[in-house]
Design a protein around this motif. Structure first.
Motif, PDB file in Angstrom:
ATOM      1  N   GLY A 188       0.814  -1.220   0.000  1.00 43.47           N
ATOM      2  CA  GLY A 188       0.000   0.000   0.000  1.00 43.47           C
ATOM      3  C   GLY A 188       0.841   1.261   0.000  1.00 43.47           C
ATOM      4  O   GLY A 188       0.405   2.314  -0.451  1.00 43.47           O
ATOM      5  N   SER A 189       2.091   1.158   0.476  1.00 46.60           N
ATOM      6  CA  SER A 189       2.937   2.373   0.480  1.00 46.60           C
ATOM      7  C   SER A 189       3.594   2.584  -0.886  1.00 46.60           C
ATOM      8  O   SER A 189       4.262   3.587  -1.114  1.00 46.60           O
ATOM      9  N   VAL A 190       3.407   1.620  -1.789  1.00 46.36           N
ATOM     10  CA  VAL A 190       3.998   1.738  -3.139  1.00 46.36           C
ATOM     11  C   VAL A 190       2.921   1.968  -4.198  1.00 46.36           C
ATOM     12  O   VAL A 190       3.089   2.793  -5.101  1.00 46.36           O
ATOM     13  N   PHE A 191       1.809   1.252  -4.069  1.00 46.19           N
ATOM     14  CA  PHE A 191       0.774   1.303  -5.114  1.00 46.19           C
ATOM     15  C   PHE A 191      -0.394   2.196  -4.699  1.00 46.19           C
ATOM     16  O   PHE A 191      -0.858   2.114  -3.550  1.00 46.19           O
ATOM     17  N   PRO A 192      -0.911   3.020  -5.596  1.00 48.73           N
ATOM     18  CA  PRO A 192      -2.057   3.881  -5.253  1.00 48.73           C
ATOM     19  C   PRO A 192      -3.336   3.107  -4.961  1.00 48.73           C
ATOM     20  O   PRO A 192      -4.172   3.539  -4.186  1.00 48.73           O
ATOM     21  N   LEU A 193      -3.460   1.944  -5.594  1.00 50.89           N
ATOM     22  CA  LEU A 193      -4.656   1.116  -5.343  1.00 50.89           C
ATOM     23  C   LEU A 193      -4.182  -0.227  -4.803  1.00 50.89           C
ATOM     24  O   LEU A 193      -3.499  -0.974  -5.514  1.00 50.89           O
ATOM     25  N   THR A 194      -4.464  -0.507  -3.541  1.00 50.85           N
ATOM     26  CA  THR A 194      -4.027  -1.778  -2.932  1.00 50.85           C
ATOM     27  C   THR A 194      -5.223  -2.421  -2.252  1.00 50.85           C
ATOM     28  O   THR A 194      -5.901  -1.778  -1.452  1.00 50.85           O
ATOM     29  N   LYS A 195      -5.516  -3.664  -2.627  1.00 51.00           N
ATOM     30  CA  LYS A 195      -6.669  -4.344  -2.053  1.00 51.00           C
ATOM     31  C   LYS A 195      -6.314  -5.796  -1.742  1.00 51.00           C
ATOM     32  O   LYS A 195      -5.337  -6.330  -2.279  1.00 51.00           O
ATOM     33  N   LEU A 196      -7.131  -6.404  -0.921  1.00 51.26           N
ATOM     34  CA  LEU A 196      -6.937  -7.807  -0.558  1.00 51.26           C
ATOM     35  C   LEU A 196      -8.200  -8.573  -0.924  1.00 51.26           C
ATOM     36  O   LEU A 196      -9.310  -8.057  -0.778  1.00 51.26           O
TER      37      LEU A 196
END
Ligand code: SAM
Length: 282
Positions: free
Chosen positions: A207-215
């Motif tokens: 999440g600190s690298v990608f603007p959209l982070t989901k699980l």
């Protein structure tokens, strides 16, 4: 006399399968490798005593690791799979006509060879002309790839041995750089019942690298606890969106795509402490 294989999934819990035949068992330069034929799940690849894939339930995991990203991206042409020496994820990726190249980077050649010999239904895609198999460390390969891939799928063992680095912040930063400007990345991220700290730290790092982070989740009977997680990092496309491209599958479909992101409370709470950039399912 009955012979049973037991995987200790935690120090206090195991899964045990009645064995029909041990097809091979030896030490590779990286891990202890066995292929056993079990009555319940058919042939099973086991690395360092942990179930990696079985003939009877592999479709769930391989479809869910591949198709969420392959359907959220409008036109995936160049795909990288890190780990995944059994070939199952590659088999799913090459179902798309848009794919021009599918690169498998597996550190242990023995996994590829035994999968070709004993798990033909899983490894079938490895001989496709669009597939390139590289026997090398995925960490190095990703470090040296800049803006090369539309999709990167990390199908690694648990964070032990050569796989430890595949869960690091540095690796995720290099993944971001190895992706094209609209790329999508997915990693298998273990069990919400037994690996809560790992899921929380991995989600925060991605999440600190990608603007959209989901699980998202799927049920894999032979994996610890039977409930499995995947973390997706996307540069611009919404991971929950599907382009509903026609693909033949047994578990994945458009409804499962969207439903897999609807998380139970005990999983959502793991993600709440993550940085602002990480999107939380509401
Ligand atoms: N689906 C399984 C799971 O979720 O545990 C993983 C299956 S696949 C067989 C895992 C593969 O990752 C193994 O064959 C292992 O050799 C490979 N692997 C581990 N570390 C690696 C690295 N640094 N680079 C490339 N492959 C790696």
């Amino acid at each position: 006399m009955e012979l049973w294989y037991t995987e200790k999934q935690t120090p206090h819990l195991g899964i045990t399968c009645l064995i029909k035949e041990t097809l091979c068992h030896f030490q590779t330069p990286y891990q202890d490798l066995a292929v056993i034929d079990t009555l319940q799940f058919g042939r099973m690849l086991v690395l360092d005593g942990m179930v990696q894939t079985t003939e009877r339930d592999e479709f769930v995991y391989h479809e869910m690791l591949a198709h969420i990203a392959m359907q959220a991206h409008p036109n995936p042409r160049h795909v990288l799979v890190v780990g995944g020496g059994d070939g199952g994820v590659i088999r799913e990726v090459i179902k798309y006509d848009s794919v021009e190249s599918a690169t498998l980077v597996e550190i242990d050649e023995a996994v590829i060879e035994v999968s070709k010999k004993y798990l033909p239904t899983i490894s079938a895609g490895l001989t496709d002309p669009r597939v390139t198999v590289l026997v090398t460390d995925g960490i190095e390969h990703v470090r040296n790839a800049i803006g090369k891939y539309d999709i990167i799928l990390v199908d690694s063992t648990e964070p032990v041995g050569p796989a430890i680095g595949l869960f690091s912040a540095e690796f995720y930063a290099n993944i971001y750089r190895a992706l094209k400007k609209d790329g999508i990345f997915v990693a298998q991220t273990e069990s919400p019942f037994f690996n809560r700290d790992l899921i929380q730290s991995t989600f925060a790092r991605i999440g600190s690298v990608f603007p959209l982070t989901k699980l998202y989740l799927a049920s894999v009977p032979t994996y610890p606890s039977g409930l499995w997680s995947f973390t997706v990092g996307s540069k611009c496309y919404e991971p929950e969106d599907t382009h509903r491209k026609t693909v033949s599958t047994k578990y994945y479909n458009a409804g499962v795509h969207q439903g897999s992101f609807r998380l139970p409370g005990f999983v959502r709470e793991l993600l709440e402490g993550s940085p602002r950039e990480a999107q939380i399912n509401v």
